[in-house]
Write a protein that holds these residues in place. Structure first.
Motif, mmCIF file in Angstrom:
data_model
loop_
_atom_site.group_PDB
_atom_site.id
_atom_site.type_symbol
_atom_site.label_atom_id
_atom_site.label_comp_id
_atom_site.label_asym_id
_atom_site.label_seq_id
_atom_site.Cartn_x
_atom_site.Cartn_y
_atom_site.Cartn_z
ATOM 1 N N ASN A 235 -10.360 89.636 -30.751
ATOM 2 C CA ASN A 235 -9.924 90.836 -31.480
ATOM 3 C C ASN A 235 -10.444 92.079 -30.747
ATOM 4 O O ASN A 235 -11.322 92.792 -31.241
ATOM 5 C CB ASN A 235 -10.460 90.806 -32.908
ATOM 6 C CG ASN A 235 -9.956 89.634 -33.710
ATOM 7 O OD1 ASN A 235 -8.867 89.680 -34.286
ATOM 8 N ND2 ASN A 235 -10.736 88.561 -33.754
ATOM 9 N N ASP B 177 -9.305 94.895 -30.439
ATOM 10 C CA ASP B 177 -9.015 96.164 -31.099
ATOM 11 C C ASP B 177 -9.946 96.449 -32.268
ATOM 12 O O ASP B 177 -9.751 97.437 -32.994
ATOM 13 C CB ASP B 177 -7.565 96.198 -31.570
ATOM 14 C CG ASP B 177 -7.170 94.978 -32.412
ATOM 15 O OD1 ASP B 177 -7.899 93.957 -32.360
ATOM 16 O OD2 ASP B 177 -6.137 95.047 -33.110
ATOM 17 N N VAL B 178 -10.971 95.611 -32.501
ATOM 18 C CA VAL B 178 -11.943 95.885 -33.563
ATOM 19 C C VAL B 178 -12.710 97.160 -33.225
ATOM 20 O O VAL B 178 -13.219 97.312 -32.106
ATOM 21 C CB VAL B 178 -12.925 94.699 -33.736
ATOM 22 C CG1 VAL B 178 -14.169 95.127 -34.505
ATOM 23 C CG2 VAL B 178 -12.241 93.556 -34.465
ATOM 24 N N GLU B 179 -12.785 98.075 -34.196
ATOM 25 C CA GLU B 179 -13.474 99.344 -33.994
ATOM 26 C C GLU B 179 -14.809 99.405 -34.737
ATOM 27 O O GLU B 179 -15.698 100.161 -34.338
ATOM 28 C CB GLU B 179 -12.598 100.506 -34.471
ATOM 29 C CG GLU B 179 -11.297 100.648 -33.699
ATOM 30 C CD GLU B 179 -10.462 101.809 -34.220
ATOM 31 O OE1 GLU B 179 -11.049 102.809 -34.693
ATOM 32 O OE2 GLU B 179 -9.227 101.715 -34.169
ATOM 33 N N PRO C 60 -11.944 89.249 -39.288
ATOM 34 C CA PRO C 60 -11.199 90.455 -38.896
ATOM 35 C C PRO C 60 -10.313 90.903 -40.064
ATOM 36 O O PRO C 60 -9.754 90.075 -40.800
ATOM 37 C CB PRO C 60 -10.349 89.999 -37.709
ATOM 38 C CG PRO C 60 -10.907 88.668 -37.311
ATOM 39 C CD PRO C 60 -11.527 88.069 -38.532
ATOM 40 N N ARG C 61 -10.185 92.232 -40.222
ATOM 41 C CA ARG C 61 -9.366 92.751 -41.328
ATOM 42 C C ARG C 61 -8.873 94.149 -40.975
ATOM 43 O O ARG C 61 -9.577 94.928 -40.339
ATOM 44 C CB ARG C 61 -10.185 92.811 -42.618
ATOM 45 C CG ARG C 61 -9.347 93.059 -43.863
ATOM 46 C CD ARG C 61 -10.211 93.080 -45.104
ATOM 47 N NE ARG C 61 -10.873 94.369 -45.274
ATOM 48 C CZ ARG C 61 -11.707 94.672 -46.266
ATOM 49 N NH1 ARG C 61 -12.014 93.745 -47.158
ATOM 50 N NH2 ARG C 61 -12.246 95.860 -46.369
ATOM 51 N N LYS C 62 -7.658 94.465 -41.406
ATOM 52 C CA LYS C 62 -7.137 95.820 -41.235
ATOM 53 C C LYS C 62 -7.694 96.705 -42.346
ATOM 54 O O LYS C 62 -7.732 96.317 -43.509
ATOM 55 C CB LYS C 62 -5.614 95.823 -41.292
ATOM 56 C CG LYS C 62 -4.952 95.172 -40.100
ATOM 57 C CD LYS C 62 -5.164 95.964 -38.820
ATOM 58 C CE LYS C 62 -4.383 97.261 -38.791
ATOM 59 N NZ LYS C 62 -4.531 97.967 -37.478
ATOM 60 N N GLN C 63 -8.158 97.870 -41.979
ATOM 61 C CA GLN C 63 -8.680 98.852 -42.937
ATOM 62 C C GLN C 63 -7.978 100.167 -42.632
ATOM 63 O O GLN C 63 -8.406 100.928 -41.776
ATOM 64 C CB GLN C 63 -10.201 98.995 -42.789
ATOM 65 C CG GLN C 63 -10.850 99.937 -43.779
ATOM 66 C CD GLN C 63 -10.971 99.319 -45.167
ATOM 67 O OE1 GLN C 63 -10.734 98.122 -45.343
ATOM 68 N NE2 GLN C 63 -11.332 100.115 -46.138
ATOM 69 N N ASP D 34 -5.676 102.360 -40.749
ATOM 70 C CA ASP D 34 -5.141 102.250 -39.400
ATOM 71 C C ASP D 34 -6.150 101.677 -38.422
ATOM 72 O O ASP D 34 -5.932 101.696 -37.211
ATOM 73 C CB ASP D 34 -4.658 103.628 -38.916
ATOM 74 C CG ASP D 34 -5.782 104.660 -38.920
ATOM 75 O OD1 ASP D 34 -6.894 104.352 -39.408
ATOM 76 O OD2 ASP D 34 -5.544 105.790 -38.445
ATOM 77 N N ARG D 35 -7.280 101.151 -38.943
ATOM 78 C CA ARG D 35 -8.317 100.578 -38.083
ATOM 79 C C ARG D 35 -8.417 99.073 -38.297
ATOM 80 O O ARG D 35 -8.033 98.560 -39.327
ATOM 81 C CB ARG D 35 -9.687 101.185 -38.400
ATOM 82 C CG ARG D 35 -9.815 102.669 -38.133
ATOM 83 C CD ARG D 35 -11.107 103.169 -38.741
ATOM 84 N NE ARG D 35 -11.112 102.997 -40.194
ATOM 85 C CZ ARG D 35 -12.205 102.875 -40.944
ATOM 86 N NH1 ARG D 35 -13.387 102.858 -40.360
ATOM 87 N NH2 ARG D 35 -12.120 102.747 -42.251
ATOM 88 N N LYS D 36 -8.958 98.394 -37.306
ATOM 89 C CA LYS D 36 -9.286 96.986 -37.463
ATOM 90 C C LYS D 36 -10.801 96.857 -37.496
ATOM 91 O O LYS D 36 -11.500 97.410 -36.640
ATOM 92 C CB LYS D 36 -8.715 96.151 -36.320
ATOM 93 C CG LYS D 36 -8.787 94.643 -36.580
ATOM 94 C CD LYS D 36 -8.011 93.871 -35.521
ATOM 95 C CE LYS D 36 -7.934 92.397 -35.848
ATOM 96 N NZ LYS D 36 -7.161 91.640 -34.833
#
Length: 241
Positions: free
Chosen positions: A82, A84-86, A52-55, A57-59
């Protein structure tokens, strides 16, 4: 390579082309699989790592490496941990086709999930099923969706061994391969069509590839789709913007 009378070396046409591409900063192409890069940019992880990683304002979830039998369970756990992963970004040389199929189905259970092949990343073979699980699918310019014929006949070592053992062993192996390959192809075709890919990708591209390199001049076994083709065959259905 030959030499001029003054002793300076001359490049053969193919070598000159590769040298020219290197100077221009272009990607050298595979001389055997001519639609594909010579050095595919897939992950070399022995099993697919899920990070998982923030990109912005997205995860996002990075999915990198060889697809193994344990991937579906790990993917389920990663998405549960996770929620909230998009997006899921994929880079893989393939691996276990049935595990890839199962992983793709897991992804499809998450409405609106985006799968992406970023620039300079490659998704090959079993990875195709993971990627097609996305409800929205993006292949960035420079990203590669690489296909081949789904088959069990690629294990040349097993085939050669059975030939050495004699006709009966070879006949038995061929029967097993054909039966398993037919079942696998049926499952995979059904999955890809259900996920939205055009049937023409199967008839026009995948099943026109050789399972193993032949004896003739054309020894290609892989095909990399162009940006136009990923849209034409509904592999990608969303913009990279």
């Amino acid at each position: 390579m030959s030499s001029r009378p003054d002793g300076r070396r001359l490049l053969r046409p193919a070598m000159a082309l590769f040298a020219g591409l290197a100077l221009l900063g272009a990607t050298p192409m595979d001389p055997v699989n001519k639609t594909c890069p010579a050095n595919p940019g897939w992950s070399l992880n022995k099993t697919m790592l899920l990070t998982p990683r923030k990109q912005g304002d997205r995860k996002i979830l990075l999915a990198e490496g060889r697809i193994d039998a344990g991937l579906p369970d790990r993917l389920n756990a990663a998405l549960a941990a996770n929620p909230d992963v998009e997006e899921i970004w994929v880079s893989s040389p393939g691996g276990d086709a049935r595990a890839g199929n199962a992983a793709g189905r897991i992804i499809r259970q998450h409405p609106g999930m985006v799968t992406r092949i970023p620039k300079n990343w490659v998704c090959f073979s079993a990875c195709n099923f993971v990627f097609m699980g996305g409800q929205l699918r993006i292949v960035e310019p420079g990203g590669i969706f690489m296909v081949h014929m789904f088959t069990r006949t690629g294990d040349r070592g097993t085939i050669d061994m059975s030939v050495a053992m004699g006709t009966d062993a070879t006949t038995e192996l061929i029967g097993e391969i054909e039966q398993d390959a037919a079942l696998l192809a049926s499952e995979d075709n059904d999955f890809l069509i259900r996920m939205g890919v055009s049937r023409k990708l199967l008839t026009d591209v995948m099943y026109r590839q050789k399972a193993v390199a032949g004896q003739g001049d054309d020894k290609s076994t892989r095909r990399c789709l162009t940006q136009a083709e990923v849209l034409q065959y509904n592999v990608a259905n969303a913009s990279a913007d």
